[in-house]
Design a protein around this motif. Structure first.
Motif, short mmCIF file in Angstrom:
data_model
loop_
_atom_site.label_atom_id
_atom_site.label_comp_id
_atom_site.label_asym_id
_atom_site.label_seq_id
_atom_site.Cartn_x
_atom_site.Cartn_y
_atom_site.Cartn_z
N LEU A 128 0.69 -1.22 -0.15
CA LEU A 128 -0.02 -0.23 0.03
C LEU A 128 1.00 1.19 -0.03
O LEU A 128 0.50 2.21 0.58
CB LEU A 128 -0.93 -0.05 1.25
CG LEU A 128 -1.88 -1.15 1.14
CD1 LEU A 128 -2.85 -1.22 2.47
CD2 LEU A 128 -2.99 -0.88 0.02
N LYS A 129 1.88 1.25 -0.70
CA LYS A 129 2.74 2.65 -0.88
C LYS A 129 1.83 3.57 -1.99
O LYS A 129 0.68 3.12 -2.52
CB LYS A 129 4.10 2.25 -1.58
CG LYS A 129 5.03 1.32 -0.82
CD LYS A 129 5.25 2.08 0.42
CE LYS A 129 6.26 1.25 1.12
NZ LYS A 129 6.75 1.96 2.28
N GLN A 133 -1.70 3.06 -3.89
CA GLN A 133 -2.88 3.61 -3.44
C GLN A 133 -3.72 4.41 -4.88
O GLN A 133 -4.76 4.37 -4.88
CB GLN A 133 -2.59 4.61 -2.32
CG GLN A 133 -2.29 4.31 -1.21
CD GLN A 133 -3.30 3.56 -0.29
OE1 GLN A 133 -4.47 3.48 -0.63
NE2 GLN A 133 -2.99 3.10 0.86
N GLU A 137 -7.42 3.60 -6.15
CA GLU A 137 -8.17 4.81 -6.40
C GLU A 137 -8.78 4.87 -7.99
O GLU A 137 -9.93 5.13 -8.30
CB GLU A 137 -7.60 6.19 -6.18
CG GLU A 137 -7.54 6.17 -4.63
CD GLU A 137 -6.47 7.41 -4.16
OE1 GLU A 137 -6.16 8.53 -5.09
OE2 GLU A 137 -6.29 7.68 -3.16
N LYS A 167 -3.95 -7.77 7.91
CA LYS A 167 -3.72 -6.06 8.12
C LYS A 167 -4.19 -5.24 6.76
O LYS A 167 -4.66 -4.25 6.84
CB LYS A 167 -2.23 -5.84 8.43
CG LYS A 167 -2.12 -4.23 8.94
CD LYS A 167 -0.69 -4.22 9.54
CE LYS A 167 -0.49 -2.53 10.04
NZ LYS A 167 0.15 -1.89 8.92
N VAL A 168 -3.57 -5.67 5.37
CA VAL A 168 -3.95 -5.00 4.45
C VAL A 168 -5.34 -5.02 4.15
O VAL A 168 -6.11 -4.33 3.68
CB VAL A 168 -3.13 -5.81 3.20
CG1 VAL A 168 -3.30 -5.10 1.69
CG2 VAL A 168 -1.48 -5.54 3.41
N GLN A 169 -5.83 -6.35 4.21
CA GLN A 169 -7.41 -6.70 4.06
C GLN A 169 -8.19 -5.58 4.90
O GLN A 169 -9.21 -5.01 4.24
CB GLN A 169 -7.75 -8.05 4.58
CG GLN A 169 -8.98 -8.62 3.74
CD GLN A 169 -9.05 -9.96 3.66
OE1 GLN A 169 -8.47 -10.80 4.51
NE2 GLN A 169 -9.58 -10.58 2.79
N ARG A 170 -7.70 -5.44 6.11
CA ARG A 170 -8.45 -4.38 6.96
C ARG A 170 -8.45 -3.00 6.31
O ARG A 170 -9.48 -2.18 6.26
CB ARG A 170 -7.92 -4.30 8.48
CG ARG A 170 -8.57 -5.55 9.13
CD ARG A 170 -8.19 -5.16 10.45
NE ARG A 170 -6.85 -5.05 10.94
CZ ARG A 170 -6.12 -6.25 11.12
NH1 ARG A 170 -6.44 -7.36 11.20
NH2 ARG A 170 -4.53 -6.14 11.49
N GLU A 171 -7.20 -2.83 5.58
CA GLU A 171 -7.17 -1.35 5.06
C GLU A 171 -7.85 -1.17 3.76
O GLU A 171 -8.15 -0.18 3.46
CB GLU A 171 -5.61 -0.90 4.85
CG GLU A 171 -5.03 -0.83 6.41
CD GLU A 171 -3.67 -0.43 6.18
OE1 GLU A 171 -3.20 0.68 5.41
OE2 GLU A 171 -2.55 -1.11 6.53
N LEU A 172 -8.14 -2.46 3.40
CA LEU A 172 -8.88 -2.49 1.92
C LEU A 172 -10.50 -2.61 1.91
O LEU A 172 -11.06 -2.38 1.17
CB LEU A 172 -8.49 -3.30 1.01
CG LEU A 172 -7.05 -3.49 0.64
CD1 LEU A 172 -6.64 -5.00 -0.22
CD2 LEU A 172 -6.74 -2.65 -0.35
N LYS A 173 -11.06 -2.24 3.28
CA LYS A 173 -12.40 -2.61 3.55
C LYS A 173 -13.24 -1.43 2.62
O LYS A 173 -14.37 -1.77 2.13
CB LYS A 173 -12.65 -2.54 4.91
CG LYS A 173 -12.64 -3.78 5.76
CD LYS A 173 -13.29 -3.76 6.93
CE LYS A 173 -13.18 -5.28 7.78
NZ LYS A 173 -13.60 -5.05 9.04
N PRO A 174 -12.80 -0.22 2.72
CA PRO A 174 -13.45 0.92 1.99
C PRO A 174 -13.93 0.43 0.62
O PRO A 174 -15.01 0.94 -0.14
CB PRO A 174 -12.87 2.27 2.10
CG PRO A 174 -11.83 1.90 3.43
CD PRO A 174 -11.43 0.48 3.18
#
Length: 208
Positions: A128-129, A133, A137, A167-174
């Motif tokens: 997720l650098k 991102q 987007e 951890k990455v999966q949590r950040e991708l929830k949106p």
């Protein structure tokens, strides 16, 4: 027919190079369906493509990340393709050149009708650098599904790799169902079968 072939209707070992393009107008005819591979220059994109296709030289691996500045097209069948997009974020090139690459890349994502999905590669130790991102987007804006390969997973113990993936999966929830992910290693072939399944699902599903 081998079990491998019966499980995956597409024979990835038959993948062959079509052409390279510096910009959208040089791409092959915009018909059929294709999936593009994207990632930072040191994410292991060429190695992943070679592991997927069983070839050691289909996609060139370089000791100098960022050397591939062209969009490379590969044929799976007459109407199905894989695409290797230029790597970003690491290459030692002038900012003006990077900006031009980025513009060509966005043109491709925006205007290429046959593009049905993106495989986004991230080094599991540096996910997720900024470039990742941006790609996510763009994919959300153009409503293209993304399947993330957390590459070089062999560099971590399995438990640590699973924790990093969560951890990455949590950040991708949106992003909801638009983005999925898996562990991957070109070195020990971890996740190659899962990647083949994902690509087969996308490329052969006419509703996609």
């Amino acid at each position: 027919m081998s079990p491998e072939q019966s499980q995956h209707p597409l024979n990835f070992e038959q993948t062959s190079f079509i052409k390279s393009a510096a910009k959208l107008s040089q791409c092959p005819e915009d018909v059929g369906r294709e999936v593009a591979f994207a990632g930072r220059s040191n994410a292991g994109k060429s190695s992943a493509l070679n592991a997927l296709t069983g070839s050691k030289k289909l996609a060139r691996t370089s000791k100098t990340p960022g050397r591939t500045q062209l969009i490379n097209f590969f044929s799976l069948t007459e109407t199905l393709r894989l695409v290797d997009l230029p790597g970003y974020g690491y290459a030692k090139v002038p900012e003006a050149v990077k900006a031009e690459w980025q513009q060509h890349l966005e043109n491709y994502l925006q205007k290429r009708d046959s593009l049905i999905g993106l495989i986004l590669l991230m080094d599991i130790r540096h996910p997720l650098k900024e470039f990742d991102q941006i790609m996510l987007e763009w994919a959300e804006f153009y409503q293209k599904p993304v399947h993330i390969l957390l590459t070089k997973s062999d560099k971590l113990k399995f438990g640590a790799a699973k924790q990093a993936a969560l951890k990455v999966q949590r950040e991708l929830k949106p992003f909801g169902n638009l983005v999925t992910l898996q562990l991957f290693s070109s070195l020990n072939k971890m996740g190659v079968d899962e990647l083949k399944q994902q690509l087969s699902t996308w490329l052969l599903d006419e509703k996609n």
